[in-house]
Design an enzyme around this catalytic site. Structure first.
Site, short mmCIF file in Angstrom:
data_model
loop_
_atom_site.label_atom_id
_atom_site.label_comp_id
_atom_site.label_asym_id
_atom_site.label_seq_id
_atom_site.Cartn_x
_atom_site.Cartn_y
_atom_site.Cartn_z
N CYS A 272 0.87 -1.18 0.00
CA CYS A 272 0.00 0.00 0.00
C CYS A 272 0.90 1.23 0.00
CB CYS A 272 -1.00 -0.02 1.15
SG CYS A 272 -0.30 0.20 2.81
N ASN B 220 2.40 1.57 4.26
CA ASN B 220 2.62 0.30 4.96
C ASN B 220 2.29 0.39 6.46
OD1 ASN B 220 5.35 -1.98 5.63
ND2 ASN B 220 3.30 -2.51 5.01
N CYS C 95 -1.48 0.74 7.24
CA CYS C 95 -2.91 0.42 7.35
C CYS C 95 -3.29 -0.84 6.56
CB CYS C 95 -3.78 1.59 6.89
SG CYS C 95 -3.70 3.05 7.97
N ARG C 96 -3.41 -0.71 5.26
CA ARG C 96 -3.96 -1.80 4.45
C ARG C 96 -3.01 -2.98 4.27
NH1 ARG C 96 -5.33 1.77 -0.61
NH2 ARG C 96 -3.38 2.67 0.11
N SER C 97 -1.78 -2.73 3.86
CA SER C 97 -0.88 -3.86 3.59
C SER C 97 -0.48 -4.62 4.86
CB SER C 97 0.34 -3.43 2.77
OG SER C 97 1.08 -2.43 3.39
N ASP D 1 -8.29 3.57 1.51
CA ASP D 1 -7.29 3.77 2.55
C ASP D 1 -7.95 4.28 3.83
OD1 ASP D 1 -5.10 4.35 4.12
OD2 ASP D 1 -3.98 5.31 2.50
#
Length: 156
Positions: free
Chosen positions: A8, A11, A13-15, A125
């Protein structure tokens, strides 16, 4: 060993959420010795930091361990090490082009490319939207379907 890298922007939140969720799915499938999971960001602002408090909170609510996850930036070497580089949105895919060597073996896709009802879509995000629960649901389903894809493709 099959290696998966989730990507993401920062690095945090999402990934890292996808990394933690996929680690659990891999463990539950008895494939921890066959599949390695990591995450990275296209930016370097958060290098060395743990996941965002919203990510840690939603993972904890769902009983998913995030220990040991620290932000890092994508490296050119990742394209030689990881068979699957899974981005969260279109801008991540574009930004990955800055790191990719001319020739590499990685399969670069978006996570939602594996989810029929969100096909081709972006994982929003939550750093900006605050909707960690919605993102968790998308990541969870995406990881489930990605794992099934990898198991079939790799014969696991």
């Amino acid at each position: 060993m099959v290696q998966i890298l989730f990507v993401c922007l920062g690095n945090i939140c999402r990934s890292p959420m996808a990394e933690a969720v996929m680690r659990r799915k891999v463990q539950e499938a008895g494939l921890a010795e066959r599949i390695k999971v990591d995450s990275a960001g296209t930016g370097n602002w958060h290098t060395g930091k743990p996941p965002h408090e919203g990510t840690r909170g939603i993972l904890k609510r769902h009983g998913v361990d995030d220990s040991g996850i620290r932000a890092r930036q994508v490296r050119e070497d990742d394209f030689h090490e990881f068979a699957y580089i899974i981005a969260m949105d279109d801008s991540n895919v574009v930004n990955l082009g800055r790191f990719a060597p001319k020739e590499h073996r990685s399969e670069v896709k978006k996570l939602l490319d594996f989810v029929p009802k969100h096909l081709g879509g972006d994982v929003p995000d939550p750093y900006y939207t605050g909707n960690f629960e919605e993102v968790y649901d998308m990541v969870n389903e995406g990881c489930e379907r990605l794992l099934a894809y990898i198991r079939e493709k790799e014969g696991l």
